[in-house]
Design an enzyme around this catalytic site. Structure first.
Site, PDB file in Angstrom:
ATOM      1  N   ALA B 240       0.820  -1.210   0.000  1.00 42.97           N
ATOM      2  CA  ALA B 240       0.000   0.000   0.000  1.00 42.97           C
ATOM      3  C   ALA B 240       0.859   1.269   0.000  1.00 42.97           C
ATOM      4  CB  ALA B 240      -0.935  -0.033   1.198  1.00 42.97           C
ATOM      5  N   HIS B 241       0.195   2.389  -0.018  1.00 38.81           N
ATOM      6  CA  HIS B 241       0.859   3.696  -0.132  1.00 38.81           C
ATOM      7  C   HIS B 241       1.781   3.968   1.060  1.00 38.81           C
ATOM      8  CE1 HIS B 241      -2.160   5.468   2.661  1.00 38.81           C
ATOM      9  NE2 HIS B 241      -2.949   4.578   2.096  1.00 38.81           N
ATOM     10  N   ASN B 242       2.961   4.543   0.742  1.00 42.80           N
ATOM     11  CA  ASN B 242       3.917   4.996   1.753  1.00 42.80           C
ATOM     12  C   ASN B 242       4.576   3.872   2.544  1.00 42.80           C
ATOM     13  OD1 ASN B 242       1.875   7.502   1.509  1.00 42.80           O
ATOM     14  ND2 ASN B 242       3.926   8.220   2.061  1.00 42.80           N
TER      15      ASN B 242
END
Lengths: 344, 344, 344
Positions: B240-242
């Site tokens: 997922a993001h980051n």
């Protein structure tokens, strides 16, 4: 296309009860019946819906005895479910079929093409590919070098088949599935890095296999990853390198099978099941959804649940106690208090 | 291509025992050995197969002492596994390599192209893309604006790379993987609807990373989602993001890592593991398949299992009691009966 | 593009504290602040970062009282988070938008095309497709016959939409998602083979739905699989045939919903959740990650965990005892020994 109750009854050898001119142009489930649709009633559990459905025509069993008035025209046949299914197949076969080889496809001169093919736009057919008669390949599919595909097999848009894979006859592979990607094999070296182990094997898919959307079947390290005749895989499944899946085994979505595991025939796996590598699963084994399988299952026809799995009913009994664990602990503590009183 | 035992032994600096003219054109595992193939024996557990394998040639360790007759021609070398692996790499490198830039690709005039590239049919190279020397991009790949790809990296058919992503050198990305899709970020508004939070960050993939088929790596909300050098991800994984994944960390198929989680280096995760967002995993942590990780793991080298996870051996001990819970409950009830008798 | 603190403050109606000429060209999280970036501080938990961030400009709440010196230029506004989010949206809207219909796309003459479309290279628009105004379709997308797509919807590269699917307005569908693949329906026949049940229904996606990368939404057997307005699905999710997902329900990655299950509105599911088929989930239900749901959940707003699920806090209490099971068993055995001594 519209069909009248009279025409359908004649085709099925059934009897109309109601308006023989009632006509339909679609199908529906009886609980979701809409006007202009054909439905059926086979399972007595759904009988209540036949008194309120808006389906224009409903196929029922010969011996169905309504306890109220049915709003639909009925067609009575020997076996309502089979009659309905045969109509669905007829309907599906009557749909216009894609055909012809697109000028926007890229087809190697060394590819061997059968008759009555469909090859869609922007599809790539690489060197020495062999496509049997009646193969349908939708747009944006990639077929790598030396791939063989058997008669009547359908590849939906965007399927990717790596070089050397063999796909049998009458298979259906859904959009985005990837056949023949490298197995996940890395050997650690002295510097604690991983070095890729070349994946030189292939994938063999036998006849009548169906593979769901975005499912991935990895090629073998050496030898072949094999899906036997009649295997049905749902979407987003992972089949790792050197796995063999036996005839007519069925897996629900998001299940994963690790490398070199051998699965028997006629097995049924629920969704999100995980199997470790290098184990064997006997024929006819059923595994409940989300179970995790760390060891071979040797008994044919076992039904298991859990992670690691237990016999299905045993797992259920254990879980009943699990749900009550805080009480059990309190009960034990209370006992300890009492016994401690007795022994002082 | 055929190779004789004599030629292979000479290349490896080994000794032939049997027919120096015996020849092979493929490789096999010793337990699946077929005529005309080369195999190897390194692990003593597999010794029984060398007396029955149909492999034409088998590479063995110098000090291997057969207890029966071996049907194959043997080649004795210092380290049979390493010798075999070096042959696999040689074989792989000898395979014809795709090259050239297809006229059926769509390549922006603003793209900067290195030397000795392969760009396949129907691939899109968007504006301001930079491809280093020796990059191989198979058909139907999408490379968005401003993407940078390092030397010798291979993108298999149908990979999609969103704008602004940076991919290092000597990476391999398998078919259907999606790099740089939007992070899953929505803020509820007054009307109980969700409003999309713009995802303005990017994905950075360092050198020597391998990404499996249909795996997805989301772009950061701001900043970057980062896969460090040497990370290996299997198929159908979600990053997922980051998220940041440390050097040489390896994850098996269908594992998911939620937003902003940081994973150390040299970790190993089994298949179908799930990690919640905003946590940290120390270096060298091993997580068993299907575990769920709701909190940071701070101790380096921990080995955990379960959901939430426990120390691996502790989990196993608890599960042994879990499997016996109905008996434990009966035992407690029986005790209660007895103690109740004693206290009356 | 560079923006000064003065320009940003003017746009937001805020006040600059520090250098009005300080300028930024990117955004960052405050804990990852880099020079030349704009950040914000809203959550007091992150206050410590404002004293050390390298972000050039930080947006803060009007009433923020620093306890130390802040290295950045500050802009004080009424609501720092909302102000920052509005800038992100502005920034996103200012990015150049793809437009125009590629000559390398394959578009049926029978397709009905709205105004201000973007259709990318190697995309296929099949017969009788209808695209409303402002639809953006990236390269390598497949749109089957009779598909309808509403105003302003964006399809990222490689999305595959099977025939007859209906997609609403202002939806976003990420790369590799597959809409309308066949439901997984097979009926066993007398020879123990499976015969495919034709999948004649479709998929209906209402307005403002977002679908993540490589997620798959299967078509209904009959009728429709439906995603209601505002549904947000993360990556690698499986929605099976005839499922209905209610308004504004949100699912995290790798969750799977089996056939004919109906999910209420405003539900939130964690990652890797699995739901069995033919059940109903009430409105507002929250399901923890990795839970398995074998039965309907009838109480609105329930929060559950486990497989099968328990009330969230009850599950946590049970798991505390589970982790201590070996001790509990020893305690019981010790009690038994004592009681046995007493009763002799």
């Amino acid at each position: 296309m519209n069909f009248t109750a009279a025409a359908i009854a004649e085709f099925l050898g059934g009897d109309v009860e109601g308006d023989p001119k009632a006509s339909i142009n679609d199908v529906s489930k009886i609980e979701e019946g809409r006007e202009g649709t054909l439905s059926f009633l086979a399972n007595p559990k759904y009988e209540k819906y036949i008194y309120q459905t808006r389906a224009t025509i409903v196929i029922v069993n010969q011996d169905f005895k309504p306890v109220k008035e049915c709003p639909s025209t009925l067609i009575r046949v020997k076996n309502a479910y089979e009659a309905f299914a045969s109509l669905l197949h007829l309907y599906e076969q009557s749909k216009p079929r894609k055909s012809g080889v697109s000028k926007l496809a890229s087809i190697s001169e060394s590819a061997v093409l059968g008759k009555e093919l469909y090859i869609g736009d922007f599809t790539v057919i690489s060197d020495h590919v062999s496509l049997a008669d009646g193969v349908q390949i939708f747009p944006q599919v990639y077929i790598g070098d030396h791939v063989k595909i058997g008669e009547g097999t359908i590849l939906h848009p965007g399927v990717k088949v790596y070089e050397g894979s063999e796909i049998g006859a009458h298979c259906v592979i859904h959009a985005g599935a990837v056949i023949g990607g490298d197995g996940f094999g890395f050997a650690p070296n002295q510097e604690n890095n991983y070095k890729k182990v070349p994946q030189l094997g292939k994938v063999i898919i036998e006849d009548h296999v169906e593979i769901g959307a975005n499912t991935t079947i990895d090629r073998a390290t050496m030898g072949a990853t094999i899906l036997r005749k009649g295997v049905k895989l749902d979407n987003l499944i992972m089949i790792a390198h050197n796995v063999e899946v036996g005839e007519n085994t069925v897996m629900a979505a998001q299940t994963g099978v690790s490398g070199s595991t051998r699965i028997g025939k006629n097995c049924m796996f629920g969704g999100q099941v995980g199997l470790i590598g290098h184990i064997s699963i006997a024929d006819g084994v059923k595994i409940a959804a989300q179970s995790g399988i760390p060891k071979s299952i040797k008994e044919e026809g076992s039904i298991v649940q859990g992670s690691p799995p237990l016999d299905f009913t045993h797992y259920q009994r254990c879980y009943v106690v699990f749900k009550n664990l805080p009480n059990l602990r309190n009960q034990v503590n209370e006992l300890e208090r009492k016994v401690s009183g007795l022994t002082q």
